[in-house]
Design an enzyme around this catalytic site. Sequence first.
Site, mmCIF file in Angstrom:
data_model
loop_
_atom_site.group_PDB
_atom_site.id
_atom_site.type_symbol
_atom_site.label_atom_id
_atom_site.label_comp_id
_atom_site.label_asym_id
_atom_site.label_seq_id
_atom_site.Cartn_x
_atom_site.Cartn_y
_atom_site.Cartn_z
ATOM 1 N N HIS A 84 0.823 -1.209 0.000
ATOM 2 C CA HIS A 84 0.000 0.000 0.000
ATOM 3 C C HIS A 84 0.864 1.268 0.000
ATOM 4 O O HIS A 84 2.054 1.235 0.343
ATOM 5 C CB HIS A 84 -0.933 0.008 1.210
ATOM 6 C CG HIS A 84 -0.199 0.045 2.527
ATOM 7 N ND1 HIS A 84 0.351 1.186 3.054
ATOM 8 C CD2 HIS A 84 0.079 -0.949 3.408
ATOM 9 C CE1 HIS A 84 0.940 0.918 4.199
ATOM 10 N NE2 HIS A 84 0.791 -0.376 4.444
ATOM 11 N N GLU A 107 -2.027 -7.175 7.314
ATOM 12 C CA GLU A 107 -0.690 -7.122 7.899
ATOM 13 C C GLU A 107 -0.595 -8.023 9.131
ATOM 14 O O GLU A 107 -1.612 -8.393 9.723
ATOM 15 C CB GLU A 107 -0.358 -5.660 8.269
ATOM 16 C CG GLU A 107 1.027 -5.437 8.873
ATOM 17 C CD GLU A 107 2.176 -5.835 7.958
ATOM 18 O OE1 GLU A 107 2.275 -7.034 7.638
ATOM 19 O OE2 GLU A 107 2.984 -4.951 7.602
#
Length: 210
Positions: free
Chosen positions: A15, A88
């Site tokens: 990202h 994550e």
Amino acid sequence: MNQQPCITTLYLTRHGQTEWNLEGRLQGRKDSPLTEKGERHASWLGESLADVPLDAIYSSSSPRAMRTAEILRGERPIQLHAADDLQEVDMGHWEGRTGKEIEAGSPEEYEAFWKEPHRYEPTNGGESFVQLGNRVVPAIERILNENHGRSILVVTHAAVLNLLMTAFHGQAISEMWKPPILESTCLCKVVYGPGGMNVELHGDISHYRA
């Protein structure tokens, strides 16, 4: 009549930069919005991929990854799949705190996180990297199995991407933080063909502009 070889192409990226990235705060399952720079880098990567045929985009369900994926999809009429398994690594009560704060309170554990990931055993309520691998590697295998012969883009996070690229190179978890550094919106490319699997890009940032 000769048949065309079946090629499956997997693109992976991290990202864009977030507010907490700038502040040095660990995010994990928590979230912060993309910075202006993060949005710009995602736009640059999107432009560099404009002529690349993509059949599907899979993204971590974290908002920062989903926003990056939306920018990368652009005007393509393709589905964006949100996947919890691509989130994550869970860092428990470390999340939202700066590295300096964490290091001051848990110096040995914090050092293991970055320098001996194979030995990292969290006491913060989060995941070990072994547990992360047990989550994300099967997720990628499922995506590949569901998209045989297609081109797929995956948008995920730093630890996830480092661990996956280590696995693609056939290396142990202990190597996952070794260079190259995987910058925000860096591009990795893995191609599966008749000759097997080949890593063609690993942390490419050629879309960055001055």
